[in-house]
Design a protein around this motif. Structure first.
Motif, short mmCIF file in Angstrom:
data_model
loop_
_atom_site.label_atom_id
_atom_site.label_comp_id
_atom_site.label_asym_id
_atom_site.label_seq_id
_atom_site.Cartn_x
_atom_site.Cartn_y
_atom_site.Cartn_z
N THR A 256 0.84 -1.19 0.00
CA THR A 256 0.00 0.00 0.00
C THR A 256 0.88 1.25 0.00
OG1 THR A 256 -1.68 -1.16 1.30
CG2 THR A 256 -1.86 1.22 1.18
N GLU A 271 -3.12 4.01 -2.60
CA GLU A 271 -2.92 3.15 -3.75
C GLU A 271 -2.54 1.74 -3.29
OE1 GLU A 271 -0.24 4.83 -6.62
OE2 GLU A 271 -0.96 6.88 -6.29
N LYS A 273 -1.91 -2.41 -4.92
CA LYS A 273 -1.83 -3.30 -6.07
C LYS A 273 -3.09 -4.16 -6.10
CE LYS A 273 1.34 -6.43 -8.44
NZ LYS A 273 2.65 -7.13 -8.37
N SER A 274 -3.79 -4.13 -7.22
CA SER A 274 -5.08 -4.79 -7.32
C SER A 274 -4.93 -6.29 -7.53
CB SER A 274 -5.89 -4.19 -8.47
OG SER A 274 -7.13 -4.83 -8.60
N LYS A 275 -5.64 -7.07 -6.69
CA LYS A 275 -5.68 -8.51 -6.86
C LYS A 275 -6.92 -8.92 -7.64
CE LYS A 275 -3.13 -9.42 -2.58
NZ LYS A 275 -3.16 -10.06 -1.23
N THR A 276 -7.97 -8.14 -7.50
CA THR A 276 -9.20 -8.37 -8.24
C THR A 276 -9.65 -7.05 -8.87
OG1 THR A 276 -10.53 -7.95 -6.25
CG2 THR A 276 -9.95 -10.24 -6.73
N PRO A 277 -10.26 -7.10 -10.04
CA PRO A 277 -10.68 -5.87 -10.72
C PRO A 277 -11.69 -5.08 -9.89
CG PRO A 277 -10.78 -7.76 -12.20
CD PRO A 277 -10.57 -8.30 -10.83
N LEU A 278 -11.64 -3.76 -10.01
CA LEU A 278 -12.63 -2.90 -9.37
C LEU A 278 -13.92 -2.96 -10.18
CD1 LEU A 278 -13.44 -0.70 -7.30
CD2 LEU A 278 -12.56 0.99 -8.93
N GLU A 310 -9.52 2.44 -10.87
CA GLU A 310 -8.42 1.51 -11.06
C GLU A 310 -7.72 1.81 -12.38
OE1 GLU A 310 -7.60 -3.30 -11.67
OE2 GLU A 310 -9.51 -2.61 -10.83
N GLY A 313 -3.71 -1.77 -13.08
CA GLY A 313 -3.65 -2.76 -12.01
C GLY A 313 -3.49 -2.19 -10.62
N LYS A 315 -5.45 0.02 -7.65
CA LYS A 315 -6.67 0.63 -7.16
C LYS A 315 -6.29 1.93 -6.44
CE LYS A 315 -9.44 -3.56 -6.65
NZ LYS A 315 -10.07 -4.51 -5.70
#
Length: 336
Positions: A256, A271, A273-278, A310, A313, A315
């Protein structure tokens, strides 16, 4: 409990008191200077902290043993948990589950538990109307009693008991919440062992990580694997602090970044790092389209606006007191 908000209330009290209790006009710079002098004279503090909440007719009380030593050592403990920071490593221990997490902190750690009082007061002095209600003795110490009413929302009120000698708030009452500092001792010698955590027998380490703070984004960029999205447009606000955290929880790494802009903390950008799409619900009324077709959610509450989107990649959540147009302009400047 929103710790950050409560800390802001504590810092605000000192400067506001000086402005409200004198008959002469004193500038914010002078107030901040005098307040800083008082704070500089204090090296440590111990107290029992009692937090009472009253929500929907239900009252809950929490009590902690509290200690603070400048520039950045911190300790808070009750029968269920322990939080301690020795200036380099932060620990949080769950006594019930006998498990703990640790986080190593790099960079300038003084701003974590030892903020710039003077700068804060100069920026916050105009947000409250203050009334001096008189003097009372609280927990054996002479205090000035103040009433603070928000200029933006008159229903937002606080009553504070401020220690006459050290200008520190000992009791804060607001809607549904009371914070009390009892058995207070200032400038006491606190053993180093107080701030050093030794895991009890059988205690399990369930999370570990690191935190880096700096006023240079390039420094914190080294500690995260994703490219930090930096706004090219900031509405004239300067970067105050960049913080990156990396934590391993259940064998998964969480990263984060938080960027803070403006002396009043007008804008905070989170911010991750996205693991699943927004996913934005199709029927969500406050959806907007940013540059390059990036969809975003935009909401408002009182004077605070929040945007979530997002990109690449990552969020992003932007919160702040900037108006919606400025917030949109800032978000667009983060998209290539």
């Amino acid at each position: 409990m929103k710790y950050k908000y409560l800390m802001l209330c504590l810092f605000l009290t000192v400067g506001i008191f000086f402005a409200g209790c004198t008959q002469q006009q004193i500038s914010a710079d002078e107030i901040a200077k005098k307040m800083q002098e008082k704070y500089d004279a204090m090296k440590s503090m111990e107290a029992d902290v009692v937090i009472t909440t009253n929500m929907m007719g239900q009252t809950e009380t929490m009590q902690y043993e509290y200690a603070f030593e400048k520039p950045n050592k911190f300790y808070m403990e009750n029968n269920k948990m322990l939080m301690v920071f020795n200036g380099k490593t932060y620990y949080m221990y769950d006594k019930i589950k006998n498990q703990y997490t640790k986080m190593d902190v790099n960079g300038d750690t003084s701003n974590i538990f030892n903020p710039d009082y003077g700068k804060f007061i100069k920026s916050m002095l105009d947000k409250f109307n203050v009334s001096y209600l008189g003097e009372k003795t609280y927990d054996g110490r002479k205090c000035y009693v103040l009433e603070l009413i928000s200029k933006e929302n008159p229903e937002e009120k606080m009553t504070m008991y401020v220690d006459e000698e050290y200008w520190q708030p000992l009791k804060i009452e607001m809607n549904g919440l009371t914070i009390e500092y009892k058995n207070v001792k200032f400038n006491v010698d606190i053993p180093d062992d107080k701030f050093n955590f030794v895991p009890p027998k059988g205690a399990k380490l369930v999370g570990s990580g690191s935190m880096t703070t700096s006023k240079n984004i390039d420094e914190v960029q080294k500690d995260v694997s994703f490219k930090i999205l930096v706004p090219k447009y900031t509405a004239g606000l300067e970067l105050q602090n960049a913080m990156a955290t990396k934590q391993n929880v259940n064998n998964e790494t969480e990263e984060t970044v938080v960027l803070t802009y403006g002396e009043k903390g007008e804008v905070n950008i989170y911010e991750v790092k996205s693991k699943t799409p927004l996913i934005i619900p199709e029927n969500y009324n406050n959806t907007i389209t940013l540059k390059n077709g990036v969809k975003a959610m935009l909401t408002s509450r009182n004077t605070v606006n929040m945007m979530m989107f997002e990109y690449n990649g990552v969020k992003v959540v932007i919160t702040g007191t900037l108006n919606k147009d400025e917030l949109i302009k800032m978000a667009n400047s983060m998209i290539v």
